[in-house]
Scaffold this motif. Structure first.
Motif, PDB file in Angstrom:
ATOM      1  N   LEU A   3      49.290  39.360  54.600  1.00  0.00           N
ATOM      2  CA  LEU A   3      48.991  39.439  53.176  1.00  0.00           C
ATOM      3  C   LEU A   3      49.729  38.364  52.377  1.00  0.00           C
ATOM      4  N   ASN A   4      49.095  37.873  51.362  1.00  0.00           N
ATOM      5  CA  ASN A   4      49.744  36.995  50.401  1.00  0.00           C
ATOM      6  C   ASN A   4      49.427  37.544  49.017  1.00  0.00           C
ATOM      7  N   TYR A   5      50.341  37.397  48.095  1.00  0.00           N
ATOM      8  CA  TYR A   5      50.133  38.020  46.799  1.00  0.00           C
ATOM      9  C   TYR A   5      50.641  37.135  45.667  1.00  0.00           C
ATOM     10  N   LYS A   6      49.984  37.276  44.514  1.00  0.00           N
ATOM     11  CA  LYS A   6      50.370  36.549  43.311  1.00  0.00           C
ATOM     12  C   LYS A   6      50.025  37.401  42.097  1.00  0.00           C
ATOM     13  N   VAL A   7      50.577  37.005  40.967  1.00  0.00           N
ATOM     14  CA  VAL A   7      50.300  37.696  39.705  1.00  0.00           C
ATOM     15  C   VAL A   7      49.480  36.784  38.805  1.00  0.00           C
ATOM     16  N   TYR A   8      48.371  37.307  38.296  1.00  0.00           N
ATOM     17  CA  TYR A   8      47.593  36.600  37.287  1.00  0.00           C
ATOM     18  C   TYR A   8      48.036  37.109  35.919  1.00  0.00           C
ATOM     19  N   LYS A   9      48.438  36.193  35.053  1.00  0.00           N
ATOM     20  CA  LYS A   9      48.888  36.572  33.725  1.00  0.00           C
ATOM     21  C   LYS A   9      47.682  36.604  32.788  1.00  0.00           C
ATOM     22  N   VAL A  10      46.930  37.694  32.903  1.00  0.00           N
ATOM     23  CA  VAL A  10      45.713  37.884  32.118  1.00  0.00           C
ATOM     24  C   VAL A  10      45.742  39.260  31.466  1.00  0.00           C
ATOM     25  N   LYS A  11      44.814  39.483  30.554  1.00  0.00           N
ATOM     26  CA  LYS A  11      44.834  40.697  29.747  1.00  0.00           C
ATOM     27  C   LYS A  11      44.245  41.923  30.424  1.00  0.00           C
ATOM     28  N   ASP A  12      43.380  41.741  31.385  1.00  0.00           N
ATOM     29  CA  ASP A  12      42.751  42.885  32.042  1.00  0.00           C
ATOM     30  C   ASP A  12      43.772  43.711  32.806  1.00  0.00           C
ATOM     31  N   ILE A  13      43.541  44.996  32.853  1.00  0.00           N
ATOM     32  CA  ILE A  13      44.354  45.901  33.672  1.00  0.00           C
ATOM     33  C   ILE A  13      43.627  45.999  35.002  1.00  0.00           C
ATOM     34  N   ASN A  14      44.102  45.272  35.997  1.00  0.00           N
ATOM     35  CA  ASN A  14      43.315  45.155  37.218  1.00  0.00           C
ATOM     36  C   ASN A  14      44.151  44.651  38.377  1.00  0.00           C
ATOM     37  N   ALA A  15      43.527  44.672  39.549  1.00  0.00           N
ATOM     38  CA  ALA A  15      44.111  44.127  40.771  1.00  0.00           C
ATOM     39  C   ALA A  15      42.988  44.069  41.791  1.00  0.00           C
ATOM     40  N   PHE A  16      43.105  43.213  42.786  1.00  0.00           N
ATOM     41  CA  PHE A  16      42.083  43.171  43.830  1.00  0.00           C
ATOM     42  C   PHE A  16      42.687  42.593  45.104  1.00  0.00           C
ATOM     43  N   ALA A  17      42.031  42.873  46.198  1.00  0.00           N
ATOM     44  CA  ALA A  17      42.422  42.313  47.491  1.00  0.00           C
ATOM     45  C   ALA A  17      41.168  41.781  48.161  1.00  0.00           C
ATOM     46  N   CYS A  18      41.317  40.698  48.917  1.00  0.00           N
ATOM     47  CA  CYS A  18      40.164  40.060  49.559  1.00  0.00           C
ATOM     48  C   CYS A  18      40.284  40.066  51.080  1.00  0.00           C
ATOM     49  N   ALA A  19      39.186  39.726  51.722  1.00  0.00           N
ATOM     50  CA  ALA A  19      39.103  39.804  53.171  1.00  0.00           C
ATOM     51  C   ALA A  19      40.076  38.886  53.892  1.00  0.00           C
ATOM     52  N   ASP A  20      40.592  37.866  53.207  1.00  0.00           N
ATOM     53  CA  ASP A  20      41.557  36.967  53.842  1.00  0.00           C
ATOM     54  C   ASP A  20      42.991  37.469  53.714  1.00  0.00           C
ATOM     55  N   GLY A  21      43.167  38.628  53.060  1.00  0.00           N
ATOM     56  CA  GLY A  21      44.509  39.185  52.885  1.00  0.00           C
ATOM     57  C   GLY A  21      45.148  38.817  51.563  1.00  0.00           C
ATOM     58  N   SER A  22      44.410  38.141  50.694  1.00  0.00           N
ATOM     59  CA  SER A  22      44.949  37.798  49.382  1.00  0.00           C
ATOM     60  C   SER A  22      44.955  39.033  48.481  1.00  0.00           C
ATOM     61  N   VAL A  23      46.085  39.271  47.851  1.00  0.00           N
ATOM     62  CA  VAL A  23      46.233  40.364  46.896  1.00  0.00           C
ATOM     63  C   VAL A  23      46.605  39.743  45.555  1.00  0.00           C
ATOM     64  N   ARG A  24      45.849  40.052  44.533  1.00  0.00           N
ATOM     65  CA  ARG A  24      46.140  39.519  43.219  1.00  0.00           C
ATOM     66  C   ARG A  24      46.308  40.680  42.234  1.00  0.00           C
ATOM     67  N   VAL A  25      47.442  40.684  41.557  1.00  0.00           N
ATOM     68  CA  VAL A  25      47.786  41.759  40.628  1.00  0.00           C
ATOM     69  C   VAL A  25      47.849  41.182  39.221  1.00  0.00           C
ATOM     70  N   PHE A  26      47.275  41.873  38.264  1.00  0.00           N
ATOM     71  CA  PHE A  26      47.249  41.374  36.902  1.00  0.00           C
ATOM     72  C   PHE A  26      48.474  41.867  36.156  1.00  0.00           C
ATOM     73  N   SER A  27      49.056  40.992  35.346  1.00  0.00           N
ATOM     74  CA  SER A  27      50.291  41.328  34.636  1.00  0.00           C
ATOM     75  C   SER A  27      50.128  42.542  33.732  1.00  0.00           C
ATOM     76  N   SER A  28      48.955  42.717  33.144  1.00  0.00           N
ATOM     77  CA  SER A  28      48.746  43.856  32.247  1.00  0.00           C
ATOM     78  C   SER A  28      48.782  45.181  33.005  1.00  0.00           C
ATOM     79  N   LEU A  29      48.388  45.168  34.263  1.00  0.00           N
ATOM     80  CA  LEU A  29      48.500  46.362  35.087  1.00  0.00           C
ATOM     81  C   LEU A  29      49.971  46.666  35.360  1.00  0.00           C
ATOM     82  N   MET A  30      50.729  45.624  35.657  1.00  0.00           N
ATOM     83  CA  MET A  30      52.146  45.798  35.928  1.00  0.00           C
ATOM     84  C   MET A  30      52.882  46.353  34.709  1.00  0.00           C
ATOM     85  N   ASP A  31      52.393  46.013  33.531  1.00  0.00           N
ATOM     86  CA  ASP A  31      53.039  46.463  32.301  1.00  0.00           C
ATOM     87  C   ASP A  31      52.987  47.976  32.123  1.00  0.00           C
TER      88      ASP A  31
END
Length: 265
Positions: free
Chosen positions: A94-122
């Motif tokens: 897995l690899n992961y990063k944070v997108y600094k965007v307004k949506d409350i969201n997160a997703f994971a893809c078939a290559d193991g990428s995990v992306r978490v949105f900063s608004s969700l973390m808030d």
């Protein structure tokens, strides 16, 4: 990325946790990134590697064209602290990063990428966030993410009758590549897939001695948001209509935790 989903996928929410919806802050996709290597791909033998390659190229371009939290950003430091030890969870790289965007969201893809949105973390505690990420990982582990790539590719490849019979997809034009990328982000998981990803997250939390009730409280937060929004729901919130109700999911997790002696009766 023009459109986004979270599994959180969440989640129904906003999950994927594995959810796809229009982003309040547009995320761009460079349609040149997914490319020529997929020409001649056999639809009938679409493999995990095929899905991972396509997903990885799409995510790479999303990362390049969106606000990603840097290594010294507080969001990145927090995610490293709570999720860093899970880079090889369940045999997945897995690899992961944070997108600094307004949506409350997160997703994971078939290559193991995990992306978490900063608004969700808030709005989530550390363990609630782990529960959501665990759900997203579940979609990858259960092959839901692979199937989403395959479905989007076949749907947007616009195969003619001959190519459909031969099992070989057409070579995609630049415009078709763009459609594929957006179709992938718009992919929605069905209720069965969402429930199975919930189960995966529960097991993930339990096996690492995290509070499984945190997953329930995360869903309850989504339920409270849904209730408060009423008829004034955003597109992201309306997307959740395809997911099991958050309150029902929270109750199911709590009931399971009680049976396992991990929550008060």
């Amino acid at each position: 990325m023009k459109k986004i989903t979270l599994s959180l996928s969440m989640l129904a929410l906003i999950l994927s946790i594995g959810m796809n919806e229009a982003s309040a802050q547009k995320i761009k996709i460079n349609t040149k990134g997914i490319g020529a290597a997929e020409k001649g791909l056999k639809a009938a033998t679409f493999s995990d590697a095929d899905a991972a390659k396509l997903a990885g190229e799409a995510v790479a371009w999303m990362d390049a064209n969106n606000p990603v939290a840097g290594p010294n950003d507080p969001y990145t430091k927090r995610l490293n602290k709570i999720f860093g030890k899970h880079k090889n969870e369940g045999g997945l790289a897995l690899n992961y990063k944070v997108y600094k965007v307004k949506d409350i969201n997160a997703f994971a893809c078939a290559d193991g990428s995990v992306r978490v949105f900063s608004s969700l973390m808030d709005i989530m505690s550390d363990e609630e966030l782990l529960g959501i990420i665990g759900h997203e990982i579940g979609h990858v582990a259960n092959k839901d993410s692979r199937d989403a790539v395959r479905s989007a590719y076949k749907r947007e490849a616009l195969m003619d009758a001959a190519s459909s019979q031969s099992g070989v997809v057409n070579t995609l034009t630049e415009s078709q590549l763009g459609k594929f990328a957006n179709a992938l982000l718009d992919s929605k998981y069905n209720r069965k897939q969402e429930s199975e990803a919930d189960d995966y997250s529960y097991t993930f939390m339990k096996s690492h001695n995290y509070k499984v009730t945190a997953l329930a409280s995360a869903f309850q937060k989504f339920a409270d948001m849904e209730k408060a929004s009423g008829d004034n729901r955003t597109k992201t919130e309306k997307m959740m209509s395809s997911h099991p109700e958050s309150a029902v999911r929270a109750a199911k997790i709590l009931e399971k935790a009680k049976k396992d002696g991990l929550a008060a009766l």
